[in-house]
Design a protein around this motif. Sequence first.
Motif, PDB file in Angstrom:
ATOM      1  N   SER A  69       0.819  -1.208   0.000  1.00 30.34           N
ATOM      2  CA  SER A  69       0.000   0.000   0.000  1.00 30.34           C
ATOM      3  C   SER A  69       0.856   1.263   0.000  1.00 30.34           C
ATOM      4  O   SER A  69       0.330   2.373   0.082  1.00 30.34           O
ATOM      5  N   GLY A  70       2.181   1.113  -0.100  1.00 36.11           N
ATOM      6  CA  GLY A  70       3.071   2.270  -0.082  1.00 36.11           C
ATOM      7  C   GLY A  70       3.377   2.714   1.333  1.00 36.11           C
ATOM      8  O   GLY A  70       3.188   1.965   2.295  1.00 36.11           O
ATOM      9  N   PHE A  71       3.830   3.951   1.491  1.00 31.92           N
ATOM     10  CA  PHE A  71       4.194   4.457   2.810  1.00 31.92           C
ATOM     11  C   PHE A  71       4.105   5.972   2.802  1.00 31.92           C
ATOM     12  O   PHE A  71       4.062   6.613   1.749  1.00 31.92           O
ATOM     13  N   THR A  72       4.117   6.555   3.996  1.00 34.07           N
ATOM     14  CA  THR A  72       4.063   8.011   4.156  1.00 34.07           C
ATOM     15  C   THR A  72       5.338   8.475   4.827  1.00 34.07           C
ATOM     16  O   THR A  72       5.535   8.225   6.028  1.00 34.07           O
ATOM     17  N   PRO A  73       6.251   9.132   4.095  1.00 33.82           N
ATOM     18  CA  PRO A  73       7.524   9.556   4.688  1.00 33.82           C
ATOM     19  C   PRO A  73       7.362  10.828   5.515  1.00 33.82           C
ATOM     20  O   PRO A  73       6.503  11.657   5.242  1.00 33.82           O
ATOM     21  N   VAL A  74       8.201  10.935   6.543  1.00 39.12           N
ATOM     22  CA  VAL A  74       8.256  12.129   7.376  1.00 39.12           C
ATOM     23  C   VAL A  74       9.670  12.682   7.293  1.00 39.12           C
ATOM     24  O   VAL A  74      10.646  11.939   7.490  1.00 39.12           O
ATOM     25  N   CYS A  75       9.795  13.968   7.011  1.00 35.58           N
ATOM     26  CA  CYS A  75      11.112  14.569   6.828  1.00 35.58           C
ATOM     27  C   CYS A  75      11.526  15.308   8.105  1.00 35.58           C
ATOM     28  O   CYS A  75      10.733  16.011   8.718  1.00 35.58           O
ATOM     29  N   GLY A  76      12.787  15.138   8.490  1.00 35.08           N
ATOM     30  CA  GLY A  76      13.359  15.836   9.618  1.00 35.08           C
ATOM     31  C   GLY A  76      14.777  16.285   9.283  1.00 35.08           C
ATOM     32  O   GLY A  76      15.172  16.284   8.121  1.00 35.08           O
TER      33      GLY A  76
END
Length: 245
Positions: free
Chosen positions: A237-244
């Motif tokens: 289903s893919g993924f949701t990246p979080v940037c830091g």
Amino acid sequence: MIRTLGAALAAALTLTGLAASTGAAQSPATVLTTPAPTPTLACPPALPVSGQVTGATATSLTVRYSILLRPPCGYDPPMVVTLFTSREDATGWRNPVAEAVSGPELFGTVTVDGLTPDTDYWFRFSDAHGTRDPYLVGGPARTLPTSTCAATATIDSRWYGGFIVTVTVRNTGTEPMRGWLVSWRWSGDERIQSIWGGVAESADQNVTVRNASWNETLTPGTSTTFGLMVAVSGWSSGFTPVCGR
């Protein structure tokens, strides 16, 4: 007459002594027994549980743990990871600020959410029964500063058993950004087969990718990308990246 009474008395005393002696010889002997000593349990000279921080965002820390000894010398999962904002508080188990519970695995990871950006934390372990580990005080581990970047993932091609994805990282702030970090959690058994444009620092269910040497700096409004080839059992289903940072 007196002699006769004395002789009779002496004879009576002699008979009484013989009877007492005979009775004593016939009494059963008393045997004193010493109880067997209770064996003392000797636990190996090793920490029952170990841990280290393997991932961070602005509001979370991920701790990898290993239960090395089981009861009575160690613990059964699940484990509770408790965070503190100073080593003194952690050592004394005072003023805990957050905690999270592991799964049933002896070796796994725990993500503690709801933390303050750009802050140092120390962690300690306890078990599900409230038994506190007296040995390990982990840290400090620092959460990332408030993010000034955004990350989006676009699946370029997909097939049964895998896909190729491009992740775009953009500087959304007003100052140059030197260094970036993108993290996410797989929803299934996805595994990175290859990566370009970034460096994978952890690649289990919780993934962290940092910049390569050539795309470290982003000026305001600019972006860069990195790509992944991923294998999975079935469809993802893919993924949701979080940037830091």
